[in-house]
Design a protein around this motif. Sequence first.
Motif, mmCIF file in Angstrom:
data_model
loop_
_atom_site.group_PDB
_atom_site.id
_atom_site.type_symbol
_atom_site.label_atom_id
_atom_site.label_comp_id
_atom_site.label_asym_id
_atom_site.label_seq_id
_atom_site.Cartn_x
_atom_site.Cartn_y
_atom_site.Cartn_z
ATOM 1 N N THR A 77 30.406 38.288 33.300
ATOM 2 C CA THR A 77 31.220 37.279 33.955
ATOM 3 C C THR A 77 30.367 36.739 35.080
ATOM 4 O O THR A 77 29.930 37.485 35.931
ATOM 5 N N ASP A 78 30.111 35.472 35.048
ATOM 6 C CA ASP A 78 29.145 34.931 36.004
ATOM 7 C C ASP A 78 29.769 34.408 37.282
ATOM 8 O O ASP A 78 29.097 33.900 38.137
ATOM 9 N N TYR A 79 31.046 34.558 37.385
ATOM 10 C CA TYR A 79 31.679 33.963 38.557
ATOM 11 C C TYR A 79 32.856 34.812 38.986
ATOM 12 O O TYR A 79 33.752 35.079 38.210
ATOM 13 N N LEU A 80 32.811 35.279 40.193
ATOM 14 C CA LEU A 80 33.934 36.026 40.738
ATOM 15 C C LEU A 80 34.700 35.109 41.668
ATOM 16 O O LEU A 80 34.239 34.767 42.735
ATOM 17 N N ALA A 81 35.862 34.704 41.205
ATOM 18 C CA ALA A 81 36.657 33.773 41.996
ATOM 19 C C ALA A 81 37.388 34.515 43.102
ATOM 20 O O ALA A 81 37.470 35.735 43.111
ATOM 21 N N ARG A 82 37.910 33.764 43.997
ATOM 22 C CA ARG A 82 38.801 34.263 45.039
ATOM 23 C C ARG A 82 38.157 35.288 45.971
ATOM 24 O O ARG A 82 38.823 36.074 46.590
ATOM 25 N N VAL A 83 36.855 35.329 46.012
ATOM 26 C CA VAL A 83 36.175 36.049 47.082
ATOM 27 C C VAL A 83 35.413 34.982 47.838
ATOM 28 O O VAL A 83 34.770 34.133 47.235
ATOM 29 N N GLU A 84 35.501 35.021 49.147
ATOM 30 C CA GLU A 84 34.872 33.956 49.917
ATOM 31 C C GLU A 84 33.365 34.069 49.807
ATOM 32 O O GLU A 84 32.768 35.007 50.313
ATOM 33 N N GLY A 85 32.736 33.124 49.136
ATOM 34 C CA GLY A 85 31.296 33.131 49.005
ATOM 35 C C GLY A 85 30.863 33.716 47.683
ATOM 36 O O GLY A 85 31.586 33.654 46.706
ATOM 37 N N GLU A 86 29.693 34.255 47.646
ATOM 38 C CA GLU A 86 29.158 34.763 46.398
ATOM 39 C C GLU A 86 28.359 36.034 46.635
ATOM 40 O O GLU A 86 27.979 36.355 47.725
ATOM 41 N N GLY A 87 28.109 36.735 45.563
ATOM 42 C CA GLY A 87 27.333 37.960 45.643
ATOM 43 C C GLY A 87 26.940 38.356 44.244
ATOM 44 O O GLY A 87 26.866 37.522 43.358
ATOM 45 N N ALA A 88 26.702 39.608 44.006
ATOM 46 C CA ALA A 88 26.306 40.028 42.675
ATOM 47 C C ALA A 88 26.809 41.430 42.409
ATOM 48 O O ALA A 88 26.889 42.259 43.307
ATOM 49 N N MET A 89 27.162 41.680 41.166
ATOM 50 C CA MET A 89 27.636 42.999 40.801
ATOM 51 C C MET A 89 27.266 43.307 39.359
ATOM 52 O O MET A 89 27.293 42.445 38.501
ATOM 53 N N LEU A 90 26.909 44.544 39.131
ATOM 54 C CA LEU A 90 26.569 44.986 37.784
ATOM 55 C C LEU A 90 27.219 46.343 37.532
ATOM 56 O O LEU A 90 27.125 47.248 38.359
ATOM 57 N N VAL A 91 27.904 46.461 36.410
ATOM 58 C CA VAL A 91 28.420 47.759 35.949
ATOM 59 C C VAL A 91 27.790 48.030 34.596
ATOM 60 O O VAL A 91 27.887 47.197 33.692
ATOM 61 N N LEU A 144 46.295 34.159 53.823
ATOM 62 C CA LEU A 144 45.458 33.551 52.782
ATOM 63 C C LEU A 144 45.086 34.602 51.740
ATOM 64 O O LEU A 144 45.206 34.385 50.536
ATOM 65 N N HIS A 145 44.647 35.758 52.222
ATOM 66 C CA HIS A 145 44.192 36.771 51.279
ATOM 67 C C HIS A 145 45.348 37.395 50.496
ATOM 68 O O HIS A 145 45.281 37.522 49.277
ATOM 69 N N VAL A 146 46.399 37.779 51.219
ATOM 70 C CA VAL A 146 47.516 38.472 50.563
ATOM 71 C C VAL A 146 48.127 37.589 49.476
ATOM 72 O O VAL A 146 48.260 38.002 48.319
ATOM 73 N N ALA A 147 48.515 36.372 49.847
ATOM 74 C CA ALA A 147 49.321 35.563 48.932
ATOM 75 C C ALA A 147 48.487 34.752 47.949
ATOM 76 O O ALA A 147 48.853 34.627 46.782
ATOM 77 N N MET A 148 47.366 34.206 48.430
ATOM 78 C CA MET A 148 46.627 33.255 47.586
ATOM 79 C C MET A 148 45.539 33.926 46.752
ATOM 80 O O MET A 148 45.218 33.456 45.669
ATOM 81 N N LEU A 149 44.928 34.972 47.307
ATOM 82 C CA LEU A 149 43.742 35.513 46.652
ATOM 83 C C LEU A 149 43.985 36.861 45.970
ATOM 84 O O LEU A 149 43.442 37.125 44.911
ATOM 85 N N HIS A 150 44.773 37.727 46.597
ATOM 86 C CA HIS A 150 44.893 39.088 46.083
ATOM 87 C C HIS A 150 46.152 39.290 45.235
ATOM 88 O O HIS A 150 46.100 39.938 44.198
#
Lengths: 171, 430
Positions: B9-23, B109-115
């Motif tokens: 999955t190349d895009y993690l939505a609803r986190v402010e900004g960007e980063g990288a993750m690998l499992v 913002l985080h509770v209702a819109m993102l999480h």
Amino acid sequence: MHLVRDAFSPLQRGAPLRTAAVCLGSPFRGDDAVGPAVAGRLRAAGATVLDCADEPTRLLDLWDGLDTLVVVDAVRSAAPPGTIHRVDARGGPLARELGLASTHAMGIADALELGRALGRAPRRVVVVGVEGASFGMGETMSPAVVAALETLVAAALEELEREETPCTSGH
Amino acid sequence: MSETREIRTDYLARVEGEGAMLVRVRGGQLEEVQFKIFEPPRFFEALLRGRQFTEAPDITARICGICPIAYMASSAAAMEQVGGVELTPQLQALRRLIYCGEWIESHVLHVAMLHAPDFLGYDGAIELARDRRDLVELALRLKKLGNELMRVIGGREVHPVNFRVGGFYRAPTAAELSALVPELEWAREAGRELVRWTAGFDFPDYERDYAFVSLRHPGEYPIERGRIVSSTGLDISVDEYEEHFTETHVERSNALHSTLAGVGAYLVGPLARYALNYDELSDAAKEAAEEAGLGPVVRNPFRSIVVRAVETVYAADEALRIIAAYERPREPAVACVPRAGSGHGCTEAPRGICWHRYRIDGEGTILDAKIVPPTSQNQKTIEEDLVGVVEGSLDLGDAELAHRCEQTIRNYDPCISCATHFLRFSVERL
């Protein structure tokens, strides 16, 4: 065909055109700085520029009922750097894959869709963007984007000044 | 037989900004988790060198569009320490009040819109708004109130201009603040509605014995001042932070991990504040927590959404208390004259402690700056959570597992706007 339009705020027929721009981006992040750079020039030209500090849901009340909202941002797609993009978002959601180069909690595309879902959206939304080349923290704008800056400002002003014929139902 | 599965999955939505993750999962066993969501604001540290000490709040405010007050308050506190000045009680209260506005806006913002969409099976707030318009409207109204607090005290809604080392350029009148009371009274009840709503979610069964780290100050729930304490017995002044906490560069993922000496990974943010300061919550916030079935310590990171809602109730309640006691200060700021030396500031950003250190010369020029935001401190804990969550969720399908990982990361409301530009998220099954 105009189901999305029907969900918008009621038009104020006969009222003067109300337009505004929102310019996204960080002044510190390479070509992402193009938004703030355009904002200054649009204000100098007398346009209304809304500020959201990277959190576009702050704009839901401000853009509610606007006739035209012009979104200015850097764009990441496969186009050559400096390419001017113009996307009329009236017909549906802004393509997320447009890759607006922003770092927002909720992107402008999502915030506009949220506005539409709640009946709080501008009547017409146009994205005017420029293809960026680099977005590194602490970088300056790339030559291609600097060269395109005045064209971008002119494109944004043209959209802000465009006369729209009201859309009647049944089209 | 070696089953090979790969998910990207190349895009993690609803986190402010960007980063990288690998499992990476091999033969049904979790092999590796790499998580890099945050790079420290080194650019801003460099930008600060050579600038006047009075400029630090306005420059650091640009690090995050969601929590500018956290950076302004921490940098101002550090400069006031160098200058050897203390805010008057009324100025301290105003700083706390504007911070309440930031907590309300950021938390909601985080509770209702993102999480919340994670728990309800929605892709995001848009789908939620179609089904539960009432709750999204409630959240937007709360956010607007948080913004309004920032505007009345900070001079404008975004990028506050009225904030300075030593206080403010102009102190609001009592009438300006009193005008906010009816909406804050509504907000306190609306916050309880958020608590009730989130408490009813279905939470993954996952707990860890975290090392909680937060501020603590006698007589108040920590926001804009305090000593740094932990659930492992730490109790230090903010000046001593670097003697106990270290940042280590992780070769394999190019991430930076913060650790607490003798403990390792630790957690900052709502769960830590709550566990270490439950006794300092207001009655309204405690009642909301009790109604939600929360004890005085919450160890399930997924329940952080409920604690954020409880803290929203607290922030509205605390704002009302401050406004009721407010007397407009005669001077909007205390004079702060530069002295050569070092100063430290630490405040509770919505996501956890935000620590700053500055060294300035006798002319007030910044010689050196160090900023440790909350998300950099939580990064190692998030990675450890991911290991635990993935190990317990290998029976999930690829999409569900990816979603569970995203939900786990969002437990920390990670702020990564000052980080790398796009998040690339991938799950590999080999």
